[in-house]
Motif scaffolding. Structure first.
Motif, mmCIF file in Angstrom:
data_model
loop_
_atom_site.group_PDB
_atom_site.id
_atom_site.type_symbol
_atom_site.label_atom_id
_atom_site.label_comp_id
_atom_site.label_asym_id
_atom_site.label_seq_id
_atom_site.Cartn_x
_atom_site.Cartn_y
_atom_site.Cartn_z
ATOM 1 N N MET A 1 0.854 -1.196 0.000
ATOM 2 C CA MET A 1 0.000 0.000 0.000
ATOM 3 C C MET A 1 0.887 1.242 0.000
ATOM 4 S SD MET A 1 -2.895 1.173 2.780
ATOM 5 C CE MET A 1 -3.875 -0.274 2.411
ATOM 6 N N VAL A 2 0.555 2.211 -0.851
ATOM 7 C CA VAL A 2 1.313 3.455 -0.925
ATOM 8 C C VAL A 2 0.915 4.351 0.243
ATOM 9 C CG1 VAL A 2 1.773 5.520 -2.288
ATOM 10 C CG2 VAL A 2 1.455 3.323 -3.422
ATOM 11 N N PRO A 3 1.884 4.871 0.999
ATOM 12 C CA PRO A 3 1.538 5.756 2.121
ATOM 13 C C PRO A 3 0.748 6.975 1.651
ATOM 14 C CG PRO A 3 3.848 5.127 2.200
ATOM 15 C CD PRO A 3 3.337 4.675 0.879
ATOM 16 N N ARG A 4 -0.199 7.401 2.456
ATOM 17 C CA ARG A 4 -1.010 8.559 2.098
ATOM 18 C C ARG A 4 -0.334 9.834 2.592
ATOM 19 N NH1 ARG A 4 -4.842 11.718 4.544
ATOM 20 N NH2 ARG A 4 -4.842 10.460 6.458
ATOM 21 N N ALA A 5 -0.049 10.745 1.655
ATOM 22 C CA ALA A 5 0.540 12.021 2.037
ATOM 23 C C ALA A 5 -0.513 12.887 2.735
ATOM 24 C CB ALA A 5 1.086 12.737 0.818
ATOM 25 N N ILE A 6 -0.044 13.746 3.621
ATOM 26 C CA ILE A 6 -0.970 14.532 4.436
ATOM 27 C C ILE A 6 -1.049 15.971 3.932
ATOM 28 C CG2 ILE A 6 -1.627 15.136 6.790
ATOM 29 C CD1 ILE A 6 0.418 13.007 7.727
ATOM 30 N N GLY A 7 -0.005 16.748 4.213
ATOM 31 C CA GLY A 7 0.034 18.126 3.738
ATOM 32 C C GLY A 7 -1.054 19.010 4.299
ATOM 33 N N GLU A 8 -1.283 18.971 5.610
ATOM 34 C CA GLU A 8 -2.253 19.866 6.245
ATOM 35 C C GLU A 8 -1.488 20.982 6.935
ATOM 36 O OE1 GLU A 8 -5.560 18.162 8.427
ATOM 37 O OE2 GLU A 8 -4.959 16.181 7.726
ATOM 38 N N ALA A 9 -1.567 22.195 6.387
ATOM 39 C CA ALA A 9 -0.708 23.289 6.840
ATOM 40 C C ALA A 9 -1.245 24.039 8.048
ATOM 41 C CB ALA A 9 -0.472 24.273 5.694
ATOM 42 N N LEU A 10 -2.504 23.814 8.419
ATOM 43 C CA LEU A 10 -3.029 24.515 9.595
ATOM 44 C C LEU A 10 -4.129 23.713 10.250
ATOM 45 C CD1 LEU A 10 -3.209 26.905 11.516
ATOM 46 C CD2 LEU A 10 -4.759 28.022 9.894
ATOM 47 N N ARG A 11 -3.814 23.235 11.455
ATOM 48 C CA ARG A 11 -4.805 22.652 12.339
ATOM 49 C C ARG A 11 -4.588 23.266 13.716
ATOM 50 N NH1 ARG A 11 -5.007 16.158 11.537
ATOM 51 N NH2 ARG A 11 -6.413 16.425 13.317
ATOM 52 N N THR A 12 -5.578 23.193 14.565
ATOM 53 C CA THR A 12 -5.431 23.766 15.902
ATOM 54 C C THR A 12 -5.985 22.820 16.955
ATOM 55 O OG1 THR A 12 -7.537 24.952 15.796
ATOM 56 C CG2 THR A 12 -5.563 26.149 15.068
ATOM 57 N N VAL A 13 -5.483 23.001 18.170
ATOM 58 C CA VAL A 13 -5.982 22.295 19.335
ATOM 59 C C VAL A 13 -5.927 23.287 20.492
ATOM 60 C CG1 VAL A 13 -3.699 21.382 19.934
ATOM 61 C CG2 VAL A 13 -5.739 20.190 20.744
ATOM 62 N N VAL A 14 -6.781 23.120 21.473
ATOM 63 C CA VAL A 14 -6.787 23.978 22.647
ATOM 64 C C VAL A 14 -6.068 23.260 23.781
ATOM 65 C CG1 VAL A 14 -8.198 25.199 24.343
ATOM 66 C CG2 VAL A 14 -8.913 25.112 21.952
ATOM 67 N N THR A 15 -5.115 23.954 24.401
ATOM 68 C CA THR A 15 -4.331 23.382 25.489
ATOM 69 C C THR A 15 -5.143 23.374 26.792
ATOM 70 O OG1 THR A 15 -3.399 25.518 26.120
ATOM 71 C CG2 THR A 15 -2.221 24.268 24.425
ATOM 72 N N PRO A 16 -4.713 22.607 27.790
ATOM 73 C CA PRO A 16 -5.457 22.587 29.062
ATOM 74 C C PRO A 16 -5.595 23.957 29.722
ATOM 75 C CG PRO A 16 -3.994 20.710 28.956
ATOM 76 C CD PRO A 16 -3.666 21.563 27.766
ATOM 77 N N ASP A 17 -4.644 24.880 29.451
ATOM 78 C CA ASP A 17 -4.776 26.220 30.047
ATOM 79 C C ASP A 17 -5.505 27.200 29.130
ATOM 80 O OD1 ASP A 17 -2.785 26.436 28.160
ATOM 81 O OD2 ASP A 17 -1.348 27.464 29.450
ATOM 82 N N GLY A 18 -6.157 26.672 28.072
ATOM 83 C CA GLY A 18 -7.047 27.491 27.250
ATOM 84 C C GLY A 18 -6.409 28.194 26.065
ATOM 85 N N ARG A 19 -5.140 27.914 25.777
ATOM 86 C CA ARG A 19 -4.481 28.553 24.633
ATOM 87 C C ARG A 19 -4.748 27.775 23.351
ATOM 88 N NH1 ARG A 19 0.503 27.519 24.721
ATOM 89 N NH2 ARG A 19 0.470 26.118 26.526
ATOM 90 N N THR A 20 -4.808 28.497 22.241
ATOM 91 C CA THR A 20 -4.848 27.859 20.925
ATOM 92 C C THR A 20 -3.428 27.503 20.512
ATOM 93 O OG1 THR A 20 -6.841 29.022 20.203
ATOM 94 C CG2 THR A 20 -5.378 28.198 18.470
ATOM 95 N N LEU A 21 -3.237 26.266 20.070
ATOM 96 C CA LEU A 21 -1.945 25.774 19.601
ATOM 97 C C LEU A 21 -2.116 25.331 18.152
ATOM 98 C CD1 LEU A 21 0.991 24.959 20.308
ATOM 99 C CD2 LEU A 21 0.078 22.744 21.068
ATOM 100 N N ALA A 22 -1.404 26.000 17.242
ATOM 101 C CA ALA A 22 -1.525 25.711 15.813
ATOM 102 C C ALA A 22 -0.436 24.741 15.385
ATOM 103 C CB ALA A 22 -1.430 27.005 15.007
ATOM 104 N N PHE A 23 -0.795 23.809 14.513
ATOM 105 C CA PHE A 23 0.176 22.823 14.055
ATOM 106 C C PHE A 23 -0.108 22.421 12.618
ATOM 107 C CE2 PHE A 23 -3.309 20.356 15.788
ATOM 108 C CZ PHE A 23 -3.382 19.198 15.018
ATOM 109 N N ALA A 24 0.815 21.671 12.044
ATOM 110 C CA ALA A 24 0.691 21.186 10.670
ATOM 111 C C ALA A 24 1.200 19.763 10.602
ATOM 112 C CB ALA A 24 1.480 22.080 9.713
ATOM 113 N N LEU A 25 0.723 19.015 9.612
ATOM 114 C CA LEU A 25 1.119 17.625 9.411
ATOM 115 C C LEU A 25 1.666 17.452 8.005
ATOM 116 C CD1 LEU A 25 -2.055 15.884 10.931
ATOM 117 C CD2 LEU A 25 0.158 16.195 12.042
ATOM 118 N N TRP A 26 2.738 16.666 7.901
ATOM 119 C CA TRP A 26 3.393 16.435 6.612
ATOM 120 C C TRP A 26 3.840 14.981 6.536
ATOM 121 C CZ3 TRP A 26 2.960 21.287 4.567
ATOM 122 C CH2 TRP A 26 2.997 22.370 5.449
#
Length: 317
Positions: A1-26
């Motif tokens: 099976m060929v690995p699936r490329a991601i390429g998501e340049a902006l996702r976010t999650v909220v930290t336990p202290d309420g901050r927005t944390l932005a990340f990307a996947l490659w």
């Protein structure tokens, strides 16, 4: 099976202290998770732009905006050690039990913090051209600054004077940097007296793409993260490198004028049981980025030593 490329340049999650944390996947969505910590200044867009490099390595690369950079909320007064909290938030959010962590330049000592403080989650780590601590037990100020370009020395002088001095100076620096990059990304560091290897790397098309993308993101969101990185770097880090018990690769370049080799030498002499690779000609940016990245991914995923590396003589205390 060929690995699936991601390429998501902006996702976010909220930290336990309420901050927005932005990340990307490659890279490979099902690959070994590697969290890459950007330099100073920087943002989550700092990666090799050909995502297939990570896919071929069997790696899911996660980058994020350190607190105060890009789309991530500021965490005023943060220490180097506090980056560990956000790395673990990302690992938990993405369902990663065990990860590799790599950091370059201003991300290097943040990667060491993860190795020291999260040994149950970090399999291996890499510190690429990262700084040593300033002051005992690290390098004394004169030795810490020795060999740095005058522009770097000036910036750390502002940091030592405090945020009230540092903040407006970095605002000006970022505006000037963005104006230069809009004309020619190779001039991102202005009149720094870089090695020829680093100048050549700044002319590489892939680096210029990432410089354009990263500086545009940073210029749009301000200097909070840059200010906090500088202040955290010159203050106590919140951990000691001799706490590290997981395998770490220390890599540095002989002609580096941003983080001179004395820093890498100190880390090589003080991080227990580390692996060391010295780039005999390269400066801050290396000289063969695709090879360097592929070697680093093999190290983080499988523990395969980079060509030309050596074991440190420092054991655990």
């Amino acid at each position: 099976m060929v690995p699936r490329a991601i390429g998501e340049a902006l996702r976010t999650v909220v930290t336990p202290d309420g901050r927005t944390l932005a990340f990307a996947l490659w890279g490979d969505s099902d690959g070994f998770p590697v969290l890459a910590l950007h330099g100073t200044p920087g943002c989550r867009l700092e990666r090799w732009p050909d995502e297939d490099l990570y896919r071929r390595a069997g790696v899911c690369l996660v980058t994020h905006d350190r607190a105060g950079y890009g789309r991530s909320d500021r965490r005023r007064g943060r220490r180097i050690a506090d980056e560990v909290d956000d790395v673990l938030v990302l690992a938990d959010h993405l369902g990663f039990e065990r990860v590799g962590v790599t950091g370059a330049s201003g991300g290097g000592h943040h990667a060491l913090a993860c190795a020291a403080l999260a040994p149950d989650r970090v399999v291996r780590a890499t510190c690429f051209v990262g700084p040593a601590p300033l002051g005992p037990p690290g390098l004394e100020q004169e030795a810490w600054l020795a060999g740095q370009d005058p522009g770097n020395v000036k910036e750390f002088g502002w940091a030592m004077a405090g945020e009230v001095v540092l903040y407006p100076q970095l605002e000006r620096e970022l505006a000037e940097m963005a104006a230069r990059v809009a004309v020619d990304p190779a001039t991102v560091l202005g009149d720094f007296e870089l090695s020829e290897d680093d100048r050549r790397e700044l002319r590489r098309a892939e680096r210029q793409q990432v410089i354009r993308e990263s500086i545009a993101e940073q210029a749009a969101t301000g200097v909070d993260g840059w200010v906090d990185d500088d202040l955290a770097t010159i203050r106590p880090w919140g951990f000691e490198v001799d706490q590290i018990s997981v395998p770490v690769l220390i890599r540095y370049g002989i002609s580096d004028v941003l983080v001179p080799p004395a820093h890498g030498e100190w880390l090589a002499a003080n991080v227990p049981d580390c692996v060391v690779k010295v780039d005999a000609q390269a400066g801050h940016l290396g000289s063969n980025p695709e090879q360097d990245i592929a070697e680093n991914m093999r190290w983080l995923r499988d523990g395969i030593l980079p060509t030309g590396s050596r074991a440190s003589v420092v054991g655990h205390r």
